[in-house]
Design a protein around this motif. Structure first.
Motif, PDB file in Angstrom:
ATOM      1  N   GLN A  73     -26.681  -8.680  -2.023  1.00 53.46           N
ATOM      2  CA  GLN A  73     -25.593  -9.618  -1.757  1.00 53.46           C
ATOM      3  C   GLN A  73     -24.554  -9.568  -2.869  1.00 53.46           C
ATOM      4  O   GLN A  73     -23.348  -9.575  -2.600  1.00 53.46           O
ATOM      5  N   VAL A  74     -25.003  -9.534  -4.117  1.00 53.68           N
ATOM      6  CA  VAL A  74     -24.075  -9.463  -5.251  1.00 53.68           C
ATOM      7  C   VAL A  74     -23.268  -8.170  -5.180  1.00 53.68           C
ATOM      8  O   VAL A  74     -22.051  -8.174  -5.405  1.00 53.68           O
ATOM      9  N   ASP A  75     -23.936  -7.065  -4.835  1.00 51.20           N
ATOM     10  CA  ASP A  75     -23.246  -5.779  -4.727  1.00 51.20           C
ATOM     11  C   ASP A  75     -22.174  -5.832  -3.639  1.00 51.20           C
ATOM     12  O   ASP A  75     -21.042  -5.392  -3.850  1.00 51.20           O
ATOM     13  N   LEU A  76     -22.504  -6.388  -2.479  1.00 55.62           N
ATOM     14  CA  LEU A  76     -21.532  -6.495  -1.387  1.00 55.62           C
ATOM     15  C   LEU A  76     -20.348  -7.367  -1.789  1.00 55.62           C
ATOM     16  O   LEU A  76     -19.186  -6.997  -1.573  1.00 55.62           O
ATOM     17  N   LEU A  77     -20.631  -8.519  -2.368  1.00 57.51           N
ATOM     18  CA  LEU A  77     -19.536  -9.409  -2.778  1.00 57.51           C
ATOM     19  C   LEU A  77     -18.676  -8.766  -3.874  1.00 57.51           C
ATOM     20  O   LEU A  77     -17.458  -8.947  -3.882  1.00 57.51           O
ATOM     21  N   GLY A  78     -19.297  -8.020  -4.753  1.00 57.85           N
ATOM     22  CA  GLY A  78     -18.532  -7.294  -5.772  1.00 57.85           C
ATOM     23  C   GLY A  78     -17.592  -6.285  -5.142  1.00 57.85           C
ATOM     24  O   GLY A  78     -16.458  -6.093  -5.588  1.00 57.85           O
ATOM     25  N   ARG A  79     -18.065  -5.623  -4.080  1.00 64.11           N
ATOM     26  CA  ARG A  79     -17.226  -4.643  -3.375  1.00 64.11           C
ATOM     27  C   ARG A  79     -16.045  -5.321  -2.680  1.00 64.11           C
ATOM     28  O   ARG A  79     -14.973  -4.752  -2.555  1.00 64.11           O
ATOM     29  N   LEU A  80     -16.267  -6.538  -2.183  1.00 63.54           N
ATOM     30  CA  LEU A  80     -15.227  -7.228  -1.413  1.00 63.54           C
ATOM     31  C   LEU A  80     -14.286  -8.066  -2.284  1.00 63.54           C
ATOM     32  O   LEU A  80     -13.256  -8.534  -1.786  1.00 63.54           O
ATOM     33  N   ALA A  81     -14.607  -8.258  -3.537  1.00 63.65           N
ATOM     34  CA  ALA A  81     -13.839  -9.161  -4.402  1.00 63.65           C
ATOM     35  C   ALA A  81     -12.366  -8.770  -4.498  1.00 63.65           C
ATOM     36  O   ALA A  81     -11.484  -9.638  -4.414  1.00 63.65           O
ATOM     37  N   ASP A  82     -12.059  -7.489  -4.682  1.00 64.06           N
ATOM     38  CA  ASP A  82     -10.649  -7.064  -4.817  1.00 64.06           C
ATOM     39  C   ASP A  82      -9.854  -7.380  -3.551  1.00 64.06           C
ATOM     40  O   ASP A  82      -8.732  -7.897  -3.623  1.00 64.06           O
ATOM     41  N   ALA A  83     -10.449  -7.080  -2.396  1.00 62.94           N
ATOM     42  CA  ALA A  83      -9.744  -7.350  -1.141  1.00 62.94           C
ATOM     43  C   ALA A  83      -9.561  -8.856  -0.945  1.00 62.94           C
ATOM     44  O   ALA A  83      -8.514  -9.308  -0.468  1.00 62.94           O
ATOM     45  N   LEU A  84     -10.566  -9.631  -1.320  1.00 58.76           N
ATOM     46  CA  LEU A  84     -10.448 -11.093  -1.208  1.00 58.76           C
ATOM     47  C   LEU A  84      -9.358 -11.631  -2.144  1.00 58.76           C
ATOM     48  O   LEU A  84      -8.621 -12.549  -1.782  1.00 58.76           O
ATOM     49  N   ASP A  85      -9.268 -11.056  -3.342  1.00 53.84           N
ATOM     50  CA  ASP A  85      -8.200 -11.453  -4.275  1.00 53.84           C
ATOM     51  C   ASP A  85      -6.824 -11.143  -3.697  1.00 53.84           C
ATOM     52  O   ASP A  85      -5.896 -11.957  -3.780  1.00 53.84           O
ATOM     53  N   ASP A  86      -6.686  -9.948  -3.098  1.00 50.26           N
ATOM     54  CA  ASP A  86      -5.411  -9.583  -2.474  1.00 50.26           C
ATOM     55  C   ASP A  86      -5.070 -10.550  -1.343  1.00 50.26           C
ATOM     56  O   ASP A  86      -3.921 -10.961  -1.177  1.00 50.26           O
ATOM     57  N   VAL A 107      -1.117  -7.280   4.687  1.00 51.00           N
ATOM     58  CA  VAL A 107      -2.325  -7.630   5.447  1.00 51.00           C
ATOM     59  C   VAL A 107      -3.035  -6.360   5.902  1.00 51.00           C
ATOM     60  O   VAL A 107      -4.270  -6.263   5.846  1.00 51.00           O
ATOM     61  N   ASP A 108      -2.270  -5.356   6.321  1.00 47.09           N
ATOM     62  CA  ASP A 108      -2.847  -4.079   6.730  1.00 47.09           C
ATOM     63  C   ASP A 108      -3.581  -3.422   5.558  1.00 47.09           C
ATOM     64  O   ASP A 108      -4.682  -2.888   5.721  1.00 47.09           O
ATOM     65  N   MET A 109      -3.004  -3.501   4.353  1.00 43.35           N
ATOM     66  CA  MET A 109      -3.633  -2.931   3.166  1.00 43.35           C
ATOM     67  C   MET A 109      -4.961  -3.645   2.870  1.00 43.35           C
ATOM     68  O   MET A 109      -5.964  -3.002   2.572  1.00 43.35           O
ATOM     69  N   VAL A 110      -4.962  -4.967   2.976  1.00 45.16           N
ATOM     70  CA  VAL A 110      -6.192  -5.730   2.725  1.00 45.16           C
ATOM     71  C   VAL A 110      -7.261  -5.356   3.748  1.00 45.16           C
ATOM     72  O   VAL A 110      -8.425  -5.149   3.396  1.00 45.16           O
ATOM     73  N   GLU A 111      -6.875  -5.230   5.026  1.00 51.51           N
ATOM     74  CA  GLU A 111      -7.844  -4.848   6.052  1.00 51.51           C
ATOM     75  C   GLU A 111      -8.421  -3.463   5.765  1.00 51.51           C
ATOM     76  O   GLU A 111      -9.643  -3.256   5.870  1.00 51.51           O
ATOM     77  N   ARG A 112      -7.584  -2.511   5.391  1.00 50.12           N
ATOM     78  CA  ARG A 112      -8.074  -1.162   5.085  1.00 50.12           C
ATOM     79  C   ARG A 112      -9.030  -1.185   3.892  1.00 50.12           C
ATOM     80  O   ARG A 112     -10.061  -0.498   3.896  1.00 50.12           O
ATOM     81  N   LYS A 113      -8.695  -2.009   2.883  1.00 49.27           N
ATOM     82  CA  LYS A 113      -9.561  -2.137   1.703  1.00 49.27           C
ATOM     83  C   LYS A 113     -10.918  -2.718   2.093  1.00 49.27           C
ATOM     84  O   LYS A 113     -11.970  -2.238   1.656  1.00 49.27           O
ATOM     85  N   LEU A 114     -10.896  -3.763   2.913  1.00 50.27           N
ATOM     86  CA  LEU A 114     -12.149  -4.373   3.374  1.00 50.27           C
ATOM     87  C   LEU A 114     -12.988  -3.359   4.147  1.00 50.27           C
ATOM     88  O   LEU A 114     -14.196  -3.224   3.917  1.00 50.27           O
ATOM     89  N   TRP A 115     -12.351  -2.638   5.072  1.00 49.56           N
ATOM     90  CA  TRP A 115     -13.098  -1.667   5.869  1.00 49.56           C
ATOM     91  C   TRP A 115     -13.639  -0.523   5.030  1.00 49.56           C
ATOM     92  O   TRP A 115     -14.734  -0.026   5.283  1.00 49.56           O
TER      93      TRP A 115
END
Length: 185
Positions: A73-86, A107-115
């Motif tokens: 869970q920590v690893d996943l949230l760490g991966r998503l943190a940058d996109a969540l900040d954006d 918004v498109d950039m954030v979606e691509r980052k999340l994916w």
């Protein structure tokens, strides 16, 4: 006790002892009870030790599994943190002073980052139309007549995408299924 045969003669236990054999053939009841109690105590001790070892193993396995789950869970949230900040930065954008194209691009950039990060964890989106309907990954929400028999039981439209994590279905894709009803339809 059985009689023994020596040189063709049958010799009973009394004769064997009298004949010079030094071993005791019959154990006294008191020594048998003591020996059996000692064996019982040893077996009980071994059982208790094994039960304690198993209990420790079980607790350790639960602890390791919990730690692994927490680490994932920590690893996943760490991966998503940058996109969540954006994404959080967009809450402070003034729509009156920002070009809609810029907001769309952000918004498109954030979606691509999340994916990108979700795909790195093994998440796959199920959103293809024109593929055969598979009840293992699709949920039929509606049907629509197919134009020809070749499109019978094909996915005509994806109404809501589904997701798979590795080989595990997270959510089935909700789809419209094409059905061929024949020439007279």
């Amino acid at each position: 006790m059985k009689d023994k045969k020596t040189n063709g003669e049958i010799v009973g236990p009394e004769e064997e002892i009298a004949g010079g054999a030094a071993e005791a053939l019959v154990e006294s009841p008191d020594s048998a009870v003591q020996r059996l109690e000692a064996q019982l105590n040893e077996l009980q001790d071994r059982y208790l030790r094994m039960a304690a070892e198993y209990e420790n193993y079980r607790k350790r396995a639960i602890k390791e599994r919990t730690e692994a789950w927490h680490k994932a869970q920590v690893d996943l949230l760490g991966r998503l943190a940058d996109a969540l900040d954006d994404l959080a930065r967009f809450t402070h954008v003034d729509p009156a002073r920002t070009d809609p194209q810029t907001i769309y691009a952000g918004v498109d950039m954030v979606e691509r980052k999340l994916w990108k990060e979700l795909e790195a964890t093994g998440l796959r989106r199920l959103d293809q139309a024109g593929v055969p309907f598979d009840p293992q990954v699709h949920e039929a929400v509606s049907t629509k007549p197919a134009e020809d028999a070749a499109h019978d039981r094909m996915v005509g439209a994806v109404l809501q995408p589904g997701y798979k994590l590795g080989d595990t279905l997270v959510r089935p894709a909700r789809v419209q299924v094409l059905t061929w009803e024949g020439e007279g339809a």
